[in-house]
Design a protein around this motif. Sequence first.
Motif, PDB file in Angstrom:
ATOM      1  N   LEU A 333       0.839  -1.199   0.000  1.00 22.11           N
ATOM      2  CA  LEU A 333       0.000   0.000   0.000  1.00 22.11           C
ATOM      3  C   LEU A 333       0.872   1.246   0.000  1.00 22.11           C
ATOM      4  N   GLN A 334       0.236   2.372  -0.235  1.00 24.49           N
ATOM      5  CA  GLN A 334       0.792   3.682   0.079  1.00 24.49           C
ATOM      6  C   GLN A 334      -0.179   4.356   1.037  1.00 24.49           C
ATOM      7  N   VAL A 335       0.338   4.861   2.148  1.00 24.91           N
ATOM      8  CA  VAL A 335      -0.507   5.432   3.195  1.00 24.91           C
ATOM      9  C   VAL A 335      -0.160   6.895   3.404  1.00 24.91           C
ATOM     10  N   GLY A 336      -0.840   7.516   4.361  1.00 27.43           N
ATOM     11  CA  GLY A 336      -0.707   8.947   4.590  1.00 27.43           C
ATOM     12  C   GLY A 336       0.649   9.363   5.124  1.00 27.43           C
ATOM     13  N   ARG A 337       1.101  10.517   4.686  1.00 20.35           N
ATOM     14  CA  ARG A 337       2.329  11.090   5.210  1.00 20.35           C
ATOM     15  C   ARG A 337       2.149  11.478   6.679  1.00 20.35           C
ATOM     16  N   ALA A 338       3.262  11.732   7.352  1.00 24.27           N
ATOM     17  CA  ALA A 338       3.200  12.039   8.790  1.00 24.27           C
ATOM     18  C   ALA A 338       2.322  13.245   9.067  1.00 24.27           C
ATOM     19  N   GLU A 339       2.327  14.234   8.154  1.00 17.93           N
ATOM     20  CA  GLU A 339       1.512  15.421   8.375  1.00 17.93           C
ATOM     21  C   GLU A 339       0.062  15.224   7.946  1.00 17.93           C
ATOM     22  N   ARG A 340      -0.240  14.120   7.250  1.00 13.65           N
ATOM     23  CA  ARG A 340      -1.619  13.792   6.845  1.00 13.65           C
ATOM     24  C   ARG A 340      -1.848  12.306   7.069  1.00 13.65           C
ATOM     25  N   GLN A 341      -1.913  11.946   8.318  1.00 14.24           N
ATOM     26  CA  GLN A 341      -1.896  10.538   8.688  1.00 14.24           C
ATOM     27  C   GLN A 341      -3.178   9.810   8.287  1.00 14.24           C
ATOM     28  N   THR A 342      -3.001   8.557   7.888  1.00 15.56           N
ATOM     29  CA  THR A 342      -4.158   7.698   7.642  1.00 15.56           C
ATOM     30  C   THR A 342      -4.811   7.375   8.984  1.00 15.56           C
ATOM     31  N   PRO A 343      -6.106   7.613   9.128  1.00 15.72           N
ATOM     32  CA  PRO A 343      -6.760   7.365  10.423  1.00 15.72           C
ATOM     33  C   PRO A 343      -6.944   5.868  10.676  1.00 15.72           C
ATOM     34  N   PRO A 448       9.931   3.171   3.628  1.00 19.06           N
ATOM     35  CA  PRO A 448       8.492   3.136   3.880  1.00 19.06           C
ATOM     36  C   PRO A 448       7.689   3.848   2.790  1.00 19.06           C
ATOM     37  N   ARG A 449       6.374   3.554   2.761  1.00 16.48           N
ATOM     38  CA  ARG A 449       5.526   4.048   1.678  1.00 16.48           C
ATOM     39  C   ARG A 449       4.449   4.999   2.221  1.00 16.48           C
ATOM     40  N   ALA A 450       4.898   6.083   2.834  1.00 13.94           N
ATOM     41  CA  ALA A 450       3.979   7.095   3.366  1.00 13.94           C
ATOM     42  C   ALA A 450       3.969   8.275   2.408  1.00 13.94           C
ATOM     43  N   PHE A 451       3.109   8.214   1.388  1.00 13.47           N
ATOM     44  CA  PHE A 451       3.106   9.203   0.321  1.00 13.47           C
ATOM     45  C   PHE A 451       1.767   9.901   0.131  1.00 13.47           C
ATOM     46  N   SER A 452       0.680   9.346   0.663  1.00  8.38           N
ATOM     47  CA  SER A 452      -0.654   9.852   0.322  1.00  8.38           C
ATOM     48  C   SER A 452      -1.069  10.975   1.261  1.00  8.38           C
ATOM     49  N   SER A 453      -2.275  11.485   1.024  1.00  8.40           N
ATOM     50  CA  SER A 453      -2.843  12.524   1.888  1.00  8.40           C
ATOM     51  C   SER A 453      -3.836  11.946   2.887  1.00  8.40           C
ATOM     52  N   GLY A 454      -3.739  10.652   3.158  1.00  9.94           N
ATOM     53  CA  GLY A 454      -4.595  10.018   4.161  1.00  9.94           C
ATOM     54  C   GLY A 454      -5.292   8.779   3.652  1.00  9.94           C
ATOM     55  N   CYS A 455      -5.719   8.794   2.370  1.00  9.38           N
ATOM     56  CA  CYS A 455      -6.339   7.604   1.797  1.00  9.38           C
ATOM     57  C   CYS A 455      -5.289   6.521   1.593  1.00  9.38           C
ATOM     58  N   VAL A 456      -5.762   5.318   1.250  1.00  6.13           N
ATOM     59  CA  VAL A 456      -4.885   4.160   1.134  1.00  6.13           C
ATOM     60  C   VAL A 456      -4.852   3.703  -0.314  1.00  6.13           C
ATOM     61  N   ARG A 457      -3.696   3.819  -0.947  1.00 10.46           N
ATOM     62  CA  ARG A 457      -3.519   3.376  -2.329  1.00 10.46           C
ATOM     63  C   ARG A 457      -3.138   1.895  -2.332  1.00 10.46           C
TER      64      ARG A 457
END
Length: 533
Positions: A333-343, A448-457
Amino acid sequence: MFKKHACYLSICLLVTPLVATAEALPLEPLPVTTPAPVDLAPLQQALAQLPSVCPQLAPRIDASAQLRLQAFYQQQGDVPLWSSDARRQALHDQLLMLADDGLDPTHYSLPAADATANVLCSDIAISQQYLQALQDLHFGRLQQSRFEPLWHAQPPADDPGTAVLAFAATGLQDMAQAFDQARPSADLYRSLRNAYSSARQQPLPQWEAVGSGPLLRPGMEDPRVPELARRLYRGGYLTSEPKGSARQYGPELVAAVKAFQLSHSLQADGVIGAGTVAELNISPAMRRDQLRINLERFRWLARDLEPEGVVVNVAAAQLSVYQSGIPVWQTRLQVGRAERQTPLLKSRITRLTLNPTWTIPPTIMREDKLPAIRLNPEYLRQQNLQVLDAEGHPLTPEQVDWARPGNILLRQEAGPRNPLGKIVMRFPNPYSVYLHDTPSQPLFTKGPRAFSSGCVRVEQPLLLRDLLVTPAERTRTDELLATGITHEFRLATPVPVLLGYWTVEVDRQGSLVYAPDIYARDPVLIKAMGSVL
């Protein structure tokens, strides 16, 4: 019958003068009487008056614990329960074994045997520690809502108090069975518990930090190579201790680095950058603590793990599909960045959006898109973005004051450049997040794959779709996808989805796999688990 009525008449004639006299006299207030006290068992009386009966114990028992104790004793006939040396010893033995669960047995110390102590207070003190241990073992010592809140579409239906009382009743007959029932049964928990139990009984390994420096690629020379080799040997990734001071980053060491990267959820390319160095330099004590705090996380998540459904580990950026309690398929997956965390949340996937459009969320529009539009007037055309008013009516870019755009929407039409790709898996939640396809496929090889704005790719969304639907639904969704037109497709059977966060687990081969703590949550939990609550 006549005699009976005559009797009633006689009584009425006798009472009538008395009533008349009473009506003539001034009314006197009736004396106030208190209801007779309900007889309580001595144990219940002690619990009801803890500050006066057991003053040393009272500060350690809050209102909820007091109610739990009252229910426990009532369940057992309101009699002392710990007069048996064998029962107390069995409890003591189980409390010591909590160390393997990452819980500190000293938090549940039993009162010392003392012939002069108040028998009821001692019994209550033992019961309190017993019930608290079962509670912490089953649900977690810390409150999840304070540290890593997890939103529920439907709150858990089971009553924690009822569960603890059930375990406790079992324990009075078989203490080991009660603690094993309270211990989460999920394999994620049991396998990590075994690993922690083994690790905590071994001396901590020792290794030195690897120095920072420029990117180190296979075949290059670097003065850090000897210390890198020593670090990997002491961590178990090299079979023999390196000799000499060779500076060449050769094949054997590259293979060890790749194995390390793979077991730490990094891109296993043998290239040593800042991320790999950071993971290499986490101390042995910290690694052991990670095992301990993730046992706590799995206690939190145990009730939310279902035999069937989708489980996302946000920290590892990994998705697993479970069937009959077993993970049958995984993808990156790709998940939210630290400043836009995946809930973190628990919900159910209810529908698929096929060939989705993308209405840009407010945060992304405010922080990303509007600045780009102001810098480049061609940005809207280049990104195939349509401008809409609040009612969804199209606007031309010239109609908008981009310095103060007001209540507008930006929407990207379906197509190969759409950030949501071909398919979106939607589930109720207040964060407007979902699982979706993405054209950013090269990023899946990173770690790590923390690239999104919160959604899960999702790397392989159509394979995931296949596991969520029936054969007939798969055929129909393929037909709708082929049209290129946006369609909403509701699943006949909603699928549970859990988004959790943990930084280590045991894989199918029995090896520990760590994940970078992308949201820096581990130190907070380590500190909290070490405190006396």
